[in-house]
Design an enzyme around this catalytic site. Structure first.
Site: not given
Ligand code: GLC
Length: 715
Positions: A273
């Site tokens: 993430d």
């Molecule tokens: C965010 C979220 C994740 C998302 C990623 C890209 O913080 O936790 O679900 O896909 O970053 O935006």
């Protein structure tokens, strides 16, 4: 689902790549960054493998700059024509519940209990997003969540592993299609099952918070949806922000390699993430970026989103053999396999089709049907609903009556408020201004005086629209109290006191405390942010032109203090305990609950085979159901299992099958529901999946309080 074999071209390419280029493949950069020339230069050097089409970490509720297809093709051209080995970039974006045609939020789609609807919504999203140059979506989010305080409960499919697993798998199929070798040309996207794992158990419902989950609960509650998504061919997964039992998944070999890659057999690619690799420092398990990179890649993480620990540290770590070349190559292979599988080497560019960026009538019609069918009828006293324009004059009021963007829900970054149909617009367009009276301001006492005044002068019913803005939910936005925003419940109660039929439409991104509303209103319809067609969809549900078929995918509590509260709880040693001195232990509304404009009765559950010796068999359950009302309608037959005696204590009920059936007024039917015996099984203390011999009880009914039961013996 077997993925095509690209071993030969992958190995051929791998032998040519420098170490820096290999490391570049494991790095995902923000596409929207300040220094565009620097970005081009790093792509040209082969130091970037992927771009995330977002500009901030909390993309869900914030406007994102969107790159044009031309921009994306130009960056891709640099990668193909000017980098050392012409490896295409892969573009990822959070296409969570639609693209420009914003569908109901996932928690809303979950109310459908309908894999085909979820699959259609995901396929429609993929079609639009792929035309905008997106290759990979960070969806479906299949975190089990039993805490509506958590803002991200809106992004998932609810509390139950079986339902979340089936709907998550349907979303994967919608995004990826069923021909993995031709995804790109068919307008599909690579899916990403997230967040692995346990994120939904964040303590206090506070986002990113600590999670403590026993091995037994991890295997029986949180892992099953991932197992299902991978069985349906999901090509990528994402490691989660939380720390699980002392280990952040992004740095856990146990979770990413032993469980995900080895036990679940995941051969795809794991992306972290957003900056979750360098967040290992804040978690306290890495002293610096180099340690974070070492821990994460050795744990089994393959690609780093946005932070640069891999980029800046892996060369040295390989030098000192703190990271093996074998692990590096394995990660690169996984990234390249995704790119080959998606067809990027054959067809790296996106056709410029301006017309594809518009909302098609077909997509809008699907959004409307989804918004209508997923709305949940929670009360309908004296058949107040369906509404009819012929029933005189209707006063429309409430803070959500004439809003657009809040209806889109969180993670609607390609959505436009102007595309959304407000509730007021839907009524005005359908009924004409002469049939309605509106009170749009937030001054609720003004609304009251209008209601009182017009109650005496020709208004025949009131529809009030309350609930929460989408920005009260989603990532980073949790609440400590599930009450509706201040003043709304009081306004509803005062409107009820006017004495006219009162219909309440609640729009939200989570279960809210609606006991007082249920008590005073004549009818209540609940809609989890319904998307661009929320207005017309909810009106279709209110008038019955489309049957509201929503059934709760998550339990509604009476009080915030009851959380966590969910149907699949344990019996405990003292089930008679009342739990609270001042509150009932039961929920306000049970998992699976939802009314219809007709009524149904399940009168008999019979099992064709009450004794099973082969656990690969299926149980043939038959449920006799009758439509006892005056309208046709769909009943959702739900069947729950219970294992009264087993080697570990098991939930008092677990959903093991569900089936829709349509019945005309007075019609009755024996609905046959096949239930594979292995749905009665669980992962025991050794992590083995077992169906333990002994007696089981099956319950059948129209929600998780199902009363009909039958006993079954498994030898
Ligand atoms: C965010 C979220 C994740 C998302 C990623 C890209 O913080 O936790 O679900 O896909 O970053 O935006």
């Amino acid at each position: 689902m077997p993925t095509p074999n690209f071993d030969k071209p992958i190995e051929n390419l791998l032998t040519q790549l420098s170490t820096r280029e290999k490391i570049g493949q494991l790095f995902q950069e923000k596409a929207e960054c300040e220094d565009r020339e620097d970005l081009r230069a790093r792509i040209r050097a082969g130091e970037i493998g992927s771009l995330i089409l977002a500009s901030t970490p909390f993309a869900g509720n914030e406007t994102q700059i969107t790159l044009s297809v031309e921009d994306l093709n130009e960056l891709q051209r640099i990668a193909i024509e000017e980098s050392p080995h012409g490896i295409p970039l892969i573009y990822g974006r959070d296409i969570i519940h639609g693209c420009r045609t914003v569908m109901p939020v996932p928690l809303g789609q979950a109310c459908s209990w309908d894999e085909s609807l979820v699959r259609e919504c995901s396929a429609a999203a993929a079609k639009e997003a792929s035309a905008r140059g997106v290759h990979w979506t960070f969806s479906p989010m299949i975190d089990i969540s039993r805490d509506p305080r958590w803002g991200r409960v809106v992004e998932g499919y609810g509390e139950d592993p079986f339902l979340v697993g089936r709907l998550g798998a349907a979303a994967v199929e919608g995004y990826q299609g069923d021909q993995l070798h031709s995804m790109k040309q068919n307008g599909h996207l690579i899916a990403c099952a997230k967040h692995f794992i346990g994120y939904g158990a964040s303590e206090g419902g506070r986002d990113y918070n600590t999670t403590e989950i026993t091995e037994h609960t991890l295997r029986n509650v949180y892992m099953p949806p991932f197992r299902k998504a991978l069985e349906h061919g999901c090509l990528t997964t994402m490691s989660s922000f939380n720390e699980l039992n002392g280990e952040p998944p992004s740095g856990s070999h146990r979770l990413l390699t032993e469980l995900l890659k080895e036990e679940l057999g995941f051969a795809g690619m794991i992306v972290s993430d957003w900056a979750a690799v360098t967040e290992l420092i804040a978690h306290g398990i890495a002293a610096n970026n180099s340690e974070a990179a070492r821990i994460a890649i050795n744990a089994g993480l393959d690609m780093e989103m946005v932070s640069r620990a891999f980029l800046e540290s892996l060369e040295d770590l390989l030098e000192t053999e703190a990271v093996s070349l074998e692990r590096l190559d394995d990660a690169v292979r996984r990234v390249l396999r995704i790119k080959f599988c998606f067809g990027l080497f054959d067809d790296p560019y996106t056709a410029i089709r301006p017309e594809a960026l518009e909302i098609t009538p077909k997509a809008r019609s699907l959004a409307r049907r989804a918004a209508a069918e997923t709305s949940i009828l929670l009360k309908n006293e004296g058949s107040t609903l369906p509404l009819s324009p012929t029933a005189g004059k209707t006063l429309l009021t409430g803070p959500l009556l004439n809003v657009q963007k809040p209806l889109l829900g969180t993670w609607a970054m390609d959505g436009r408020g102007a595309d959304a149909c407000a509730y007021l617009t839907a009524f005005t367009d359908a009924w004409g201004p002469e049939k309605i009276l509106t009170h749009e301001t937030a001054l609720m006492d003004q609304g009251l005086s209008i209601a009182h005044h017009h109650a005496l002068n020709g208004v025949d019913q009131i529809v009030v629209f309350v609930g929460e803005d989408s920005s009260r939910g989603g990532e980073h936005y949790s609440v400590s109290d599930l009450s509706l925003p201040p003043g709304q419940v009081e306004y509803v109660e005062q409107l009820a006191a006017v004495g006219l039929p009162l219909i309440v439409v609640v729009t939200a991104g989570r279960p809210l405390l609606i006991e007082r509303i249920l008590r005073c209103a004549n009818a209540v319809l609940y809609s989890f942010h319904g998307g661009i067609e929320a207005g017309r969809g909810v009106l279709d549900a209110l008038t019955g032109s489309t049957e509201p078929r929503g059934r709760l995918p998550i339990t509604f509590p009476r009080a915030t203090g009851q959380i966590p509260i969910y149907y699949g709880r344990k019996n405990t040693g003292r089930p008679w305990s009342n739990a609270y001195v001042e509150q009932l232990p039961s929920p306000l509304l049970p998992f699976g609950f939802g009314l219809s404009y007709t009524s149904f009765e399940c009168t008999e559950l019979t099992l064709a085979n009450e004794r099973i010796s082969n656990t690969s068999d299926s149980i043939r359950a038959s449920v006799h159901v009758r439509n006892t009302g005056e309208r046709s309608g769909h009943a959702l037959i739900q069947i729950y299992g219970h294992d009264p005696v087993s080697s570990l204590s098991r939930p008092i009920r677990f959903l093991c099958a569900y089936q829709w059936v349509e019945l005309s007024p007075g019609e009755n039917k024996d609905v046959i529901v096949p239930i594979p015996v292995n749905r009665l099984g669980f992962y025991d203390r050794n992590g083995s999946f077992v169906v333990e011999p002994g007696e089981f009880i099956l319950y059948a009914g129209l929600d998780s309080n199902a009363k009909l039961h039958a006993r079954l013996r498994v030898d």
